[in-house]
Design a protein around this motif. Structure first.
Motif, PDB file in Angstrom:
ATOM      1  N   ALA A 178      16.693  14.885 -29.332  1.00 18.18           N
ATOM      2  CA  ALA A 178      17.840  15.264 -30.162  1.00 18.18           C
ATOM      3  C   ALA A 178      18.828  16.094 -29.348  1.00 18.18           C
ATOM      4  N   ARG A 179      18.305  17.038 -28.562  1.00 15.00           N
ATOM      5  CA  ARG A 179      19.174  17.854 -27.724  1.00 15.00           C
ATOM      6  C   ARG A 179      19.946  16.973 -26.747  1.00 15.00           C
ATOM      7  N   GLU A 180      19.253  16.034 -26.108  1.00 12.09           N
ATOM      8  CA  GLU A 180      19.898  15.143 -25.148  1.00 12.09           C
ATOM      9  C   GLU A 180      20.963  14.271 -25.820  1.00 12.09           C
ATOM     10  N   GLY A 215      22.677  15.150 -28.389  1.00  7.02           N
ATOM     11  CA  GLY A 215      23.733  15.989 -28.936  1.00  7.02           C
ATOM     12  C   GLY A 215      23.752  16.041 -30.446  1.00  7.02           C
ATOM     13  N   PRO A 252      27.621  12.635 -26.269  1.00  7.78           N
ATOM     14  CA  PRO A 252      26.976  12.858 -27.562  1.00  7.78           C
ATOM     15  C   PRO A 252      26.948  11.597 -28.418  1.00  7.78           C
ATOM     16  N   ARG A 260      12.516  16.762 -30.513  1.00  7.45           N
ATOM     17  CA  ARG A 260      13.470  17.867 -30.412  1.00  7.45           C
ATOM     18  C   ARG A 260      14.282  17.762 -29.113  1.00  7.45           C
ATOM     19  N   GLU A 261      13.590  17.466 -28.008  1.00  3.14           N
ATOM     20  CA  GLU A 261      14.275  17.330 -26.714  1.00  3.14           C
ATOM     21  C   GLU A 261      15.206  16.109 -26.715  1.00  3.14           C
ATOM     22  N   SER A 320      21.469  17.435 -34.185  1.00  2.00           N
ATOM     23  CA  SER A 320      20.549  18.479 -34.646  1.00  2.00           C
ATOM     24  C   SER A 320      19.100  18.039 -34.415  1.00  2.00           C
ATOM     25  N   HIS A 321      18.207  19.012 -34.328  1.00  2.00           N
ATOM     26  CA  HIS A 321      16.804  18.662 -34.080  1.00  2.00           C
ATOM     27  C   HIS A 321      16.187  17.880 -35.235  1.00  2.00           C
ATOM     28  N   SER A 342       9.373  14.372 -26.676  1.00  2.00           N
ATOM     29  CA  SER A 342       9.582  15.316 -27.771  1.00  2.00           C
ATOM     30  C   SER A 342      10.827  14.907 -28.554  1.00  2.00           C
TER      31      SER A 342
END
Length: 194
Positions: A35-37, A39, A3, A32-33, A41-42, A30
């Motif tokens: 951000a997920r990777e 760790g 993260p 959003r993607e 928030s979007h 993306s």
């Protein structure tokens, strides 16, 4: 992926975006993607990239900076002789163009749109190196005199054509080194003073 921490979100997102670009292409990028990777928030990436377009611009700008670094390293590692320098620069450019084909395409696509001043400025560094290299060849008599930009366009078209053949799987990548050597040698022979 570990993260994000310690204030390196922009760098983390750009690295993740470059990996995604290499694997899936620009259309699949993306925030959003990413951000997920990373760790986070979007909404966190929006502090650095207000929208997807600004992320793509930042990737293009970083790509030109990396191309500049790779060309400089290749030129520094060779001697002052023009032919050796031209071979080294051509090999470095084609290595970049074939290893990061999606990034190179993005770099050129983003450079030619409105409000791309930062990308154009970033592109000036590597292309300035190549311009100076052509001017060196002309000054030393290895290339015909004239506008270095016109001579450089011929070289650039040759290199881009080779990259397209390799990236399109029309020529095996393991043939690249031999093709670069042949192309540069033929370019120099065809561009010499009469």
């Amino acid at each position: 992926m570990s993260p994000y921490h310690h204030g390196n979100l922009r760098t983390t997102l750009l690295a993740a975006a470059e990996r995604s670009l290499r694997q899936h292409g620009a259309d699949q990028l993306s925030l959003r993607e990413l951000a997920r990777e990373a760790g986070v928030s979007h909404a966190a990436p929006r502090r650095h990239f207000p929208d997807r377009q600004s992320l793509l611009d930042a990737l293009a700008e970083a790509g030109f900076a990396r191309l500049d670094q790779e060309l400089r390293a290749a030129l520094t590692a060779t001697g002052p002789e023009f032919g050796s320098r031209l071979h080294a620069a051509a090999a470095a450019y084609l290595r970049f163009a074939t290893e990061d084909a999606a990034l190179l395409e993005l770099m050129f696509t983003r450079k030619h749109r409105k409000e791309a001043d930062r990308i154009v400025a970033a592109a000036a560094a590597p292309f300035g190196l190549l311009h100076d290299l052509i001017a060196q060849g002309q000054k030393e008599g290895a290339l015909q005199p004239g506008d270095p930009q016109h001579v450089g366009i011929v070289l650039f078209a040759t290199l881009q054509g080779i990259a397209t053949l390799i990236n399109g799987s029309l020529v095996a990548p393991e043939l690249l080194d031999g093709i670069v050597e042949t192309a540069v040698d033929q370019f120099m022979r065809g561009s010499r003073r009469p």
